[in-house]
Design a protein around this motif. Structure first.
Motif: not given
Length: 93
Positions: A61-68
């Motif tokens: 998951y893209k950890r820079s996003t809120r969802a990640g």
């Protein structure tokens, strides 16, 4: 028609545990501060693999996003069944 095998939908893996301290149904109360869970070596290998698989999925998951950032690991201890299950889940920090 696809020849792909079905993908697991609910858990990365499970393992059985040998016992708990305090024992299930006896010393376990709402005042219990710590629950010790004993797992045999073979079952610990299964647990390790399940945790590794879940962490690898979380790492995709893209950890820079809120969802990640909100995704995490859920370790569920099924006291009645004597099983531990590993799932990914949205976690509020």
């Amino acid at each position: 028609m696809s020849n792909k095998p079905p993908i697991k939908q609910f858990a990365f893996g499970t393992c059985a545990f040998a016992s708990t301290s305090p024992e299930r149904g006896r010393g376990l109360t709402s005042d219990t501060k710590i629950l010790n869970v004993q797992v045999t070596f073979e079952e610990a290998l299964k647990l390790n693999l399940a945790i590794d698989e879940c962490i690898r999925k979380l790492n995709s998951y893209k950890r820079s996003t809120r969802a990640g950032k909100s995704m995490g690991l859920n370790l569920a201890i099924h006291l009645e069944k004597g099983r531990i299950t590993i799932n990914e889940e949205k976690v509020e920090a």
